[in-house]
Structures are given as structure tokens and as C-alpha cells.
Motif scaffolding. Sequence first.
Motif, PDB file in Angstrom:
ATOM      1  N   VAL A   1     -12.773   3.167  -1.428  1.00 26.36           N
ATOM      2  CA  VAL A   1     -12.199   3.374  -1.219  1.00 26.36           C
ATOM      3  C   VAL A   1     -12.614   5.356  -1.000  1.00 26.36           C
ATOM      4  CG1 VAL A   1      -9.549   5.165  -0.584  1.00 26.36           C
ATOM      5  CG2 VAL A   1     -10.372   2.369  -0.988  1.00 26.36           C
ATOM      6  N   GLY A   2     -13.174   5.498  -1.885  1.00 28.05           N
ATOM      7  CA  GLY A   2     -13.881   6.244  -2.027  1.00 28.05           C
ATOM      8  C   GLY A   2     -12.770   7.795  -2.686  1.00 28.05           C
ATOM      9  N   LEU A   3     -11.348   7.510  -3.943  1.00 27.43           N
ATOM     10  CA  LEU A   3     -11.123   8.075  -4.249  1.00 27.43           C
ATOM     11  C   LEU A   3     -10.789   8.772  -5.319  1.00 27.43           C
ATOM     12  CD1 LEU A   3      -7.314   5.967  -4.170  1.00 27.43           C
ATOM     13  CD2 LEU A   3      -7.732   7.647  -2.243  1.00 27.43           C
ATOM     14  N   SER A   4     -11.293   9.457  -6.547  1.00 25.57           N
ATOM     15  CA  SER A   4     -10.888   9.833  -7.667  1.00 25.57           C
ATOM     16  C   SER A   4     -10.964   8.737  -8.724  1.00 25.57           C
ATOM     17  CB  SER A   4     -10.669  10.901  -8.320  1.00 25.57           C
ATOM     18  OG  SER A   4      -9.199  10.922  -8.978  1.00 25.57           O
ATOM     19  N   PHE A   5     -12.077   8.831  -9.579  1.00 24.01           N
ATOM     20  CA  PHE A   5     -11.582   7.609 -10.809  1.00 24.01           C
ATOM     21  C   PHE A   5      -9.893   7.871 -11.402  1.00 24.01           C
ATOM     22  CE2 PHE A   5     -12.114   5.413 -14.536  1.00 24.01           C
ATOM     23  CZ  PHE A   5     -12.688   4.632 -14.574  1.00 24.01           C
TER      24      PHE A   5
ATOM     25  N   LYS B   1      -0.366  12.428  -3.840  1.00 23.84           N
ATOM     26  CA  LYS B   1      -0.467  13.645  -3.209  1.00 23.84           C
ATOM     27  C   LYS B   1      -0.968  13.907  -1.948  1.00 23.84           C
ATOM     28  CE  LYS B   1       2.844  15.602  -5.492  1.00 23.84           C
ATOM     29  NZ  LYS B   1       3.554  14.525  -6.605  1.00 23.84           N
ATOM     30  N   GLY B   2      -2.360  13.559  -2.187  1.00 23.77           N
ATOM     31  CA  GLY B   2      -3.807  13.563  -1.645  1.00 23.77           C
ATOM     32  C   GLY B   2      -3.699  12.172  -0.671  1.00 23.77           C
ATOM     33  N   ALA B   3      -4.262  13.163   1.300  1.00 29.11           N
ATOM     34  CA  ALA B   3      -4.528  11.829   2.943  1.00 29.11           C
ATOM     35  C   ALA B   3      -5.404  10.999   2.038  1.00 29.11           C
ATOM     36  CB  ALA B   3      -4.576  13.192   3.496  1.00 29.11           C
TER      37      ALA B   3
ATOM     38  N   ARG C   1       1.093  -1.132   0.031  1.00 23.97           N
ATOM     39  CA  ARG C   1      -0.161   0.262   0.165  1.00 23.97           C
ATOM     40  C   ARG C   1       0.575   1.162  -0.136  1.00 23.97           C
ATOM     41  NH1 ARG C   1      -1.074   2.743   5.547  1.00 23.97           N
ATOM     42  NH2 ARG C   1      -2.285   0.282   6.006  1.00 23.97           N
ATOM     43  N   ASP C   2       1.932   1.308   0.657  1.00 23.08           N
ATOM     44  CA  ASP C   2       2.691   2.222   0.248  1.00 23.08           C
ATOM     45  C   ASP C   2       3.289   2.548  -0.363  1.00 23.08           C
ATOM     46  OD1 ASP C   2       2.085   2.940   3.142  1.00 23.08           O
ATOM     47  OD2 ASP C   2       3.968   1.761   4.553  1.00 23.08           O
ATOM     48  N   TRP C   3       4.036   2.065  -1.133  1.00 25.41           N
ATOM     49  CA  TRP C   3       3.900   1.689  -2.567  1.00 25.41           C
ATOM     50  C   TRP C   3       3.723   2.568  -3.519  1.00 25.41           C
ATOM     51  CZ3 TRP C   3       4.033  -0.536  -7.419  1.00 25.41           C
ATOM     52  CH2 TRP C   3       5.203  -0.499  -8.371  1.00 25.41           C
ATOM     53  N   ILE C   4       2.137   1.881  -3.782  1.00 23.88           N
ATOM     54  CA  ILE C   4       1.436   2.280  -4.121  1.00 23.88           C
ATOM     55  C   ILE C   4       0.739   3.454  -3.823  1.00 23.88           C
ATOM     56  CG2 ILE C   4      -0.614   1.799  -4.896  1.00 23.88           C
ATOM     57  CD1 ILE C   4      -0.939  -1.250  -4.805  1.00 23.88           C
TER      58      ILE C   4
END
Length: 439
Positions: free
Chosen positions: A408-412, A367-369, A359-362
Motif C-alpha cells: 500500500v506504500g504507507l509509512s511504517f 490525514k493523508g490521501a 477500511r473507512d473506519w480504519i
Amino acid sequence: MSAIIKLENVDLWYDKGKPTEVQALKNVSLEIEKGDYVAFFGPSGCGKTTILYALSGIDHLKNGNIFVNGTNIAGLSNTELAIFRQTNIGIIFQQFNILPSLTVLQNVALPMSFVGKNPEESEREARILLKRLNMDEYADRYQFELSGGQQQRVGIARALANNPQVIVADEPLGNLDSVNAKNVLEFLRELNEKDGKTIIMVTHEAWSLRDVKTIHYMKDGIVTGTKKQTSQHTKADAISAHLANELDPAKTEMALLKNELSARVLSNFLLRGYSMDEIRRFEFHLKERLKGKIKTDEFEEILDRPFKEGGVGLWKGKAKRLAQYVEGIVEKRHDIHAVYQIIEKYPELPIRDEVKQIRDWILLDYKGAVSHEQALSIDQAISDRMRNFISSGQFTQVLDMPERKHGVGLSFRTAERLSEKMETIMSGAETIAGPLASL
Ligand code: ADP
Ligand code: MG
């Protein structure tokens, strides 16, 4: 050995003739030996449940023949089929299928009364079965008073009720925690080895194949291949080969092709704006690096070396950054392969730390939190992707889905980019293990 079950050119449709028509089984022919422990393995929707139901006489086939113990069940009437099922095949369902209005004991005794056993005899035998599954003290309870693991044990006891030769289990571990899942696997193995039952299991989880002797791989209603497993070692190999190649029997070609493909995609991606010649040259050396033929400092030197002298001609800073980036991929592929081996050997072992590193690598250049809850959802998605529970497309979807829908709610676009990164390390996990393991 002789075949206890034989399928000949079996076709099965749902909703035939309607717009929703699905052909769930396509010309399936195979034999199951008496005393074998067989699994049908493949992604969701490929027809695993359908094949189990077809050979248990629950789903009616439209074309072909199914012989069980020499009887062609395609020729049986519904009543004959019902009797056939009660005595020949014990079915363990994923959703337990326990009747809530009956006690545990009554649930297990029920199939016995169907075949004409008297109530006393049925109850006595049901108690013996419950004892074998360590459920005798729950005999008088109802379903709502039982945990998931206990319900599954009732389901197993009931499947054994009329001492059938064949036990069929549809995703028997699907609703269980790891401890209960392990117990069920142990019990299935015992039924196969000690009681000599023929076990037919359906699963989409590779680790639950560990005791299985014959695996039929399925995709889109077709049985694409069959593997016999002899030792623990070959089992792990068979499973990881399968995971790496997504049901393609042409193992090495596929793995190579994937490596070529990902090198090409990666080269175009990393050298956007450069000339075709530079990209091609980069791709060539990238492949050498990914195959472990050159080391990272050599790779960096080649990237920096002038084009005329056989290098890619990048300036020093760029060469260094790219070499580091590729190094990350090589390392992560290696890690992923190691994690596969862990999963196969010790399926219950948590792989939280390994997943967190991935996960850390990905997220390295994101830039987001990321909140704690989002991180947990990402970890779940990574773990599911690695176990091949979800496809790369579904991985993207999970990352993109709103949090209120448990995504997770990230942008597409972010979801797609992170998914691409995940695939970059997944696609090479198999092939990278050899030469790079020693670097
Ligand atoms: P699996 O168990 O491998 O997930 P299934 O055997 O349940 O797959 O399903 C195979 C295909 O048949 C899928 O496309 C599924 O949507 C379809 N299907 C399964 N059951 C039905 C049904 N009762 N009616 C219509 N289509 C079905
Ligand atoms: Mg199913």
C-alpha cells in the motif's frame, strides 16, 4: 470404523545437521479412519505439506512409523515406495504437476502404465475418468491450452487413475477462482460420500473445511488438536473458534484473556497522560461496555462522573468522544463477527461492502490521501486478514510495503497504527457476538 492410516511418533527434519535444519514434524501421532474426510489446517509453514508427503511416502521420515493399510511404509525401499504410491494413494497437487509434453489423455493414463496396464486399457479408463470430470472434449489438448480450473480437473483425474482408496490433496483450491474452487470441493465431497474414498486435504483457508469431517489443527510441526465435525452448525463454530483463538484449545480462557488484554492496551492508549487510578477505573468500565453489561449512554455518563463518585472524572467533551470511539469498536467487532458468519456459510460471496466499511473506519483519523489503487490493496489486506490468510504482522507489512511491490506504500508508523486498529476489532469479534448482538 478401522484406521486406514496410522502415524506413530513421527519426526521429520529438513537439512538435519546443517545450519538450516528445520524440524517440520514433531512427535506426530494420529489415526485416519477409512472413509473419513480429513483436513490438516494451520498457518503457512506449520508442516501441512510435509505431513501429506510423509504419509504418501514422498518425504522420508526420520523417526516413528507410518502404517497405510497395515503396511509400515517406513520400512519400504524406494522402489517399493514408488509402487505403494501408485496403487494406494492418489495425490492432487496445488501446482497441478501436469507434464507439458503429454496430452491430457496421456497425462491421466500415465500412472496406469506404471502399474503394468496395457496402453489401450489405460486410455479407455483415462477417457472414463475425464468424462466424469467433464473434460472428455479436452483429451487431446496440452497443458498450455487449458485454464487453471481445467488443469486442476486433469490433476484430479490423474490422482484417481489407479483407483486408490486414499486421495490426498495439497491446497487443491489455492490456484483456482471461486467457481472452480467450489466445483473441486463438490467433487471431493462426492468422492468421499459416493465413492467411499478416504480424503485427506491440506488447507489454510477456513471456508474450504465446510465438508470436512475431521480437522487436525497444526502449528509449528505439532498437531495441536483434533475436532470432529458433525453438522454444518458445529463446523462453523469450530472454525470461528479456531480463528478467534489461533490454535489454542483453551477456547474461552483465551477469548477472555484477549478481551482483557485489548481493554488494557486500549485504556493505556486512550488515556495517555492520565493517572494510573484513572486508567484502571476506565479499563474496568470499558470491559463492562465491551461485554455488553452497560450501554453506551451509561458508559459515557460514568466517564464524565467525578472520580470520587465512582466515575472516571473526564470532562464532558472528552467523555463523549471516548464513548463514541469505543462505540465504533463495538460496532466493528459486531460487523466482523457477522462477516465471519457470512464467509463460513457462503465462502464465494464477495464481502466487498463489508470490507470497505472496515477500511473507512480504519482510515477515519488518517490525514493523508489514499488513491484508488491503495484502497484496493488495503481492502485485499483486510479481507486476507479476516480470513486469517495473513497474520497481523504481515498485515502491517503489506500496508508498509512500497506500491511497486504491490504493497500500500504507507509509512511504517501509519501501517502499525492501522494494523493495531484492525486487531482491536478482530480480537473481540468472537466474544462480542453474544450479549452485544441484542443491543
Ligand atoms: P506448510 O505446507 O504448512 O506451509 P511445509 O510442510 O511446507 O508447511 O513446511 C514446514 C516447514 O519445513 C517450514 O518451516 C518449511 O520452511 C520447511 N521446509 C519445507 N520443505 C522443505 C525443504 N524441502 N527443505 C527445507 N525445509 C523445508
Ligand atoms: Mg504447503
